[in-house]
Motif scaffolding. Sequence first.
Motif, PDB file in Angstrom:
ATOM      1  N   ARG A 150      55.759   4.060   6.393  1.00  0.00           N
ATOM      2  CA  ARG A 150      56.606   4.822   7.321  1.00  0.00           C
ATOM      3  C   ARG A 150      55.909   5.040   8.661  1.00  0.00           C
ATOM      4  O   ARG A 150      56.558   4.968   9.714  1.00  0.00           O
ATOM      5  CB  ARG A 150      56.982   6.150   6.663  1.00  0.00           C
ATOM      6  N   ALA A 151      54.599   5.281   8.626  1.00  0.00           N
ATOM      7  CA  ALA A 151      53.860   5.465   9.875  1.00  0.00           C
ATOM      8  C   ALA A 151      53.859   4.177  10.689  1.00  0.00           C
ATOM      9  O   ALA A 151      54.046   4.206  11.922  1.00  0.00           O
ATOM     10  CB  ALA A 151      52.425   5.906   9.569  1.00  0.00           C
ATOM     11  N   LEU A 152      53.682   3.061  10.021  1.00  0.00           N
ATOM     12  CA  LEU A 152      53.668   1.776  10.714  1.00  0.00           C
ATOM     13  C   LEU A 152      55.006   1.489  11.376  1.00  0.00           C
ATOM     14  O   LEU A 152      55.069   1.162  12.565  1.00  0.00           O
ATOM     15  CB  LEU A 152      53.330   0.654   9.730  1.00  0.00           C
ATOM     16  N   LEU A 153      56.087   1.611  10.623  1.00  0.00           N
ATOM     17  CA  LEU A 153      57.400   1.257  11.143  1.00  0.00           C
ATOM     18  C   LEU A 153      57.906   2.273  12.159  1.00  0.00           C
ATOM     19  O   LEU A 153      58.682   1.919  13.050  1.00  0.00           O
ATOM     20  CB  LEU A 153      58.388   1.095   9.989  1.00  0.00           C
ATOM     21  N   ALA A 154      57.447   3.519  12.035  1.00  0.00           N
ATOM     22  CA  ALA A 154      57.801   4.515  13.055  1.00  0.00           C
ATOM     23  C   ALA A 154      57.089   4.208  14.364  1.00  0.00           C
ATOM     24  O   ALA A 154      57.655   4.375  15.450  1.00  0.00           O
ATOM     25  CB  ALA A 154      57.432   5.914  12.569  1.00  0.00           C
ATOM     26  N   GLY A 155      55.851   3.741  14.280  1.00  0.00           N
ATOM     27  CA  GLY A 155      55.088   3.394  15.473  1.00  0.00           C
ATOM     28  C   GLY A 155      55.618   2.160  16.155  1.00  0.00           C
ATOM     29  O   GLY A 155      55.572   2.048  17.384  1.00  0.00           O
ATOM     30  N   ASP A 156      56.127   1.206  15.381  1.00  0.00           N
ATOM     31  CA  ASP A 156      56.686  -0.026  15.943  1.00  0.00           C
ATOM     32  C   ASP A 156      57.651  -0.644  14.935  1.00  0.00           C
ATOM     33  O   ASP A 156      57.234  -1.291  13.978  1.00  0.00           O
ATOM     34  CB  ASP A 156      55.574  -1.019  16.272  1.00  0.00           C
ATOM     35  N   PRO A 157      58.952  -0.461  15.132  1.00  0.00           N
ATOM     36  CA  PRO A 157      59.949  -1.001  14.199  1.00  0.00           C
ATOM     37  C   PRO A 157      59.915  -2.523  14.076  1.00  0.00           C
ATOM     38  O   PRO A 157      60.454  -3.071  13.115  1.00  0.00           O
ATOM     39  CB  PRO A 157      61.279  -0.530  14.798  1.00  0.00           C
ATOM     40  N   ALA A 158      59.285  -3.227  15.015  1.00  0.00           N
ATOM     41  CA  ALA A 158      59.205  -4.686  14.942  1.00  0.00           C
ATOM     42  C   ALA A 158      58.090  -5.157  14.010  1.00  0.00           C
ATOM     43  O   ALA A 158      57.986  -6.342  13.720  1.00  0.00           O
ATOM     44  CB  ALA A 158      58.987  -5.274  16.331  1.00  0.00           C
ATOM     45  N   SER A 159      57.253  -4.239  13.536  1.00  0.00           N
ATOM     46  CA  SER A 159      56.174  -4.601  12.638  1.00  0.00           C
ATOM     47  C   SER A 159      56.720  -4.858  11.238  1.00  0.00           C
ATOM     48  O   SER A 159      57.923  -4.742  10.994  1.00  0.00           O
ATOM     49  CB  SER A 159      55.103  -3.496  12.620  1.00  0.00           C
TER      50      SER A 159
END
Length: 312
Positions: A150-159
């Motif tokens: 969730r932290a990753l996708l919140a920081g960058d949804p393209a990840s």
Amino acid sequence: MTSGARFTVALIGASGLLGRAVADELASAASARQWRIVRTARSRVDAQSIKLDLLDHDAVRAFLRDCAPDAIVVAAAERRPDICENDPPRARALNVDALSVISTEARSIGAWVLSISTDYVFDGTAPPYFPDDAPAPLNAYGQSKLDGERALLAGDPASCVLRLPLLYGPFSDWNESAVTSLTPAIVKSADPSNPPAPMDAWATRYPTFTPDVAVVIRGMLEHHASGATISGITQWSGDEPMTKFDIAQRIARVLNVNAKLAAQRTPTDATPRPRDCHLDSGRLEALGIGRRTPFDTAIAGLLARYPDVPCQ
């Protein structure tokens, strides 16, 4: 990526069980693709890698700015469920906070992030699990990896997140994988003077060969390099269901030892674990990405490389 351009991949956690397989796979064809692979490690640093501690956020930011990668593969984590259960702050520091720093920095430099997660984000009561199924982790490890997703996708949804199940492959220590860690006890049980080796026969697992996962990751990187970035949640899994008891029987056959194994039909782990978290791999399969080596073939090849099995 334009024709002739240099494509840089930062592989964070290159010295681990999965990281080594990914490093080998990317290096095997990097020159043909004009790829540059930059490896990092925390403790097992060699001449081909850069020392990087993910708990040192300033060092992580400095590394990414200096490396300026096009893509970042995060294969480093605290993956031991018992350790995570006993030290949740450490699990969060590695599996959530570090990933949040990487995600934020990656977005600022325009890098795509592919982070490794786990089937333990699910409770194991209703397999198979699809990427958009509701997670329900049973332990601190699964929760920390879910929070990291969730932290990753919140920081960058393209990840992108790649969930994986039980891994095994070329190892530096028998205990590096929960598959190969069974081998010393299997061999020891074959001694007539020793009691049977207890093996879990309750939880169904899907052992997945790290060189196969490395092929999956290479395919995902190739998609990104060609402009067809894969974002959100993805999953990959072996397709042979087996308990640790089943795995131990197969290992014993490969080693040609008369192992005495005792099937444990109820959970015995101090840390709760899900019963069956089979991951659906359809999203990547539809893209033509993937490879599965039969378990018996893979484990036979592995054990042939390490003929001296220590008895526990």
